[in-house]
Design an enzyme around this catalytic site. Structure first.
Site, PDB file in Angstrom:
ATOM      1  N   SER A 127      -6.815  -6.457  -6.383  1.00 50.42           N
ATOM      2  CA  SER A 127      -7.155  -7.507  -7.343  1.00 50.42           C
ATOM      3  C   SER A 127      -8.678  -7.666  -7.433  1.00 50.42           C
ATOM      4  O   SER A 127      -9.352  -6.700  -7.792  1.00 50.42           O
ATOM      5  CB  SER A 127      -6.451  -8.804  -6.934  1.00 50.42           C
ATOM      6  OG  SER A 127      -6.480  -9.736  -7.991  1.00 50.42           O
ATOM      7  N   ASP A 181       3.689  -7.977 -12.458  1.00 55.85           N
ATOM      8  CA  ASP A 181       2.513  -8.713 -12.006  1.00 55.85           C
ATOM      9  C   ASP A 181       2.163  -9.772 -13.060  1.00 55.85           C
ATOM     10  O   ASP A 181       1.896  -9.433 -14.216  1.00 55.85           O
ATOM     11  CB  ASP A 181       1.358  -7.717 -11.853  1.00 55.85           C
ATOM     12  CG  ASP A 181       0.126  -8.309 -11.211  1.00 55.85           C
ATOM     13  OD1 ASP A 181      -0.187  -9.484 -11.506  1.00 55.85           O
ATOM     14  OD2 ASP A 181      -0.526  -7.588 -10.450  1.00 55.85           O
ATOM     15  N   HIS A 212       2.275  -9.155  -7.829  1.00 57.81           N
ATOM     16  CA  HIS A 212       0.874  -9.118  -7.397  1.00 57.81           C
ATOM     17  C   HIS A 212       0.710  -9.380  -5.891  1.00 57.81           C
ATOM     18  O   HIS A 212      -0.400  -9.435  -5.397  1.00 57.81           O
ATOM     19  CB  HIS A 212       0.090 -10.169  -8.184  1.00 57.81           C
ATOM     20  CG  HIS A 212      -1.405  -9.964  -8.206  1.00 57.81           C
ATOM     21  ND1 HIS A 212      -2.005  -8.887  -8.819  1.00 57.81           N
ATOM     22  CD2 HIS A 212      -2.436 -10.699  -7.699  1.00 57.81           C
ATOM     23  CE1 HIS A 212      -3.326  -8.974  -8.688  1.00 57.81           C
ATOM     24  NE2 HIS A 212      -3.613 -10.052  -8.009  1.00 57.81           N
TER      25      HIS A 212
END
Lengths: 284, 284
Positions: free
Chosen positions: A152, A230, A263
């Site tokens: 991320s 995600d 995620h």
């Protein structure tokens, strides 16, 4: 800046995980990091060993990856050291913001030029200079064989630091990176706060833009994994921009989309072995 | 008691991890649990599938194991469902104690007979009846092939529930179990609170005493892993009492001591594959 303080250690998967602190000239503060050293790196005579740097995402510290990624089994098998630094300077005298996506826990791996962040939020220099210096002075980590990966915000960090400092890293990969922060709300908020209106600086920290300019070409391949469930996929991560940029630049990019994965670290632990193997092969 | 509410789910290692809640008659409350179902259990026609129940330690919830154990890679490979329940009933109307080793997060897998715990702290009945009923009514879990394992307080739970209900479980293992809680401070405090002075009841929930009485003999082998740098080794866990009891009873016990490993999930993640394989073999 070359000495480290050992805070704690845990034996894990035929290796030792150390939690350390060390003073950074860049951030003018004491920084936390974890270092996994497999037994093979302690007992084999062909040291120093290849080292993978892992950059974590928003809100993470030096120990989310250590607990949740399940990375050390494969790292032990391949004889890879793994370093996971904190995501920002921290503590009472360090500037902060109540939001989870700015300030402590959200350094974005860039050097801030704006108040109140400038004195301490120098994460690009910290990761590429002070952290490497501290690790290589105290552990059998090979200066010639470094890889970098992350998740991320840390995926953004891995891609952009590798592209801006290709002499430092021989391999790069990412999980669900913020592929083009200058076009994503998280990145726009952080870049505005840390860099002000200097849009040339914004571009220098945007993986898709850097890649479109051909600055990623020193790497034979870049591995990126992305979950299709995600929740940040379309608005914050935008992997399609990275794919387009790679095509434009002629940079080989192995972009893998995974049905159903989100995620979280559940996604990371599912594919971490492939990333360890990817770096292991390139750092052998 | 047979219906479950699906709270969230994550795709992980070629399977799905579900977080659920379900009403328990035993604890008169809504209980949390996690269930990992590998894809093979969804697509293969030879369902139902073997199921491993994991009991966690003090302070844990239904999701420490899920994040930190790294168990699902091997479970997917072997086609094993894994269920990880919470360690106690929880919530505003449930009795509690400020200490970490009593009350919520510290159910000790026994049925309390004393106030204020008796109405809700019926964890033995919950785990052996309501949890199994809820899982087997909603997931492809085979009633004939259940295994049980756990860590610390949950290692005690796995051993004692398996010994007291051998018809329910075909395989049992433990990480760093509280081997003889009636002789350990954690166990003495919890047993006094939950069971009062009924020392016959204390003995029924003490793995080393049960084993010395030959009540573990339905199992062909019991696998126990114990770190030698575990800070609770001598005062709380006392694996030597389990070894003595196994010798007395003629119960095969594979007790493995590991130099340098502590009481954390770093220890668990290092050896979880061996436990998954141990149960997988016995539940095949």
């Amino acid at each position: 800046m070359f000495s480290v303080e050992f805070i704690s250690q845990h034996r894990v998967y035929d290796g030792i995980l150390y939690f350390i602190r060390h003073d950074s000239a860049a951030t003018q503060s004491s920084m936390s990091a974890s270092i996994f050293v497999p037994d093979v790196a302690e007992v084999r005579t062909d040291a120093p060993f290849p080292t993978l740097y892992w950059l974590s995402g928003l809100t993470c510290t030096a120990n989310n990856f250590t607990e949740k990624a399940g990375a050390y089994r494969k790292a032990s098998e391949l004889g890879l050291i793994i370093v996971a630094p904190d995501t920002s300077p921290r503590g009472g005298t360090i500037a902060d913001d109540e939001a989870h996506d700015l300030g402590q826990g959200a350094g974005f791996y860039i050097d801030a030029t704006q108040v109140p962040w400038k004195p301490n939020f120098q994460m690009e220099t910290y990761i590429t200079q002070d952290l490497i210096a501290g690790i290589e002075a105290n552990f059998p980590a090979d200066p010639k064989r470094r890889g970098i990966s992350g998740h991320s915000m840390g995926g953004h960090g891995a891609l952009t630091l590798a592209m801006n400092h290709p002499h430092l890293y021989k391999s790069v990969s990412a999980f669900a990176p913020i592929a083009s922060p200058s076009r994503a709300p998280w990145g726009q908020k952080a870049f505005a706060a840390y860099l002000g209106n200097d849009h040339a600086a914004w571009e220098r920290h945007d993986a898709a833009i850097l890649m479109a300019k051909g600055m990623a070409t020193p790497f034979d391949d870049i591995l990126v994994d992305q979950g299709l469930s995600d929740p940040f996929l379309e608005k914050q991560l935008m992997p399609d921009l990275l794919e387009q940029a790679a095509a434009t630049a002629g940079q080989k990019l192995t972009m893998r989309y995974h049905e159903g994965y989100d995620h979280s670290y559940y996604f990371i632990q599912s594919f971490i072995d492939d990333h360890i193997a990817f770096h292991g092969e390139r750092l052998r």
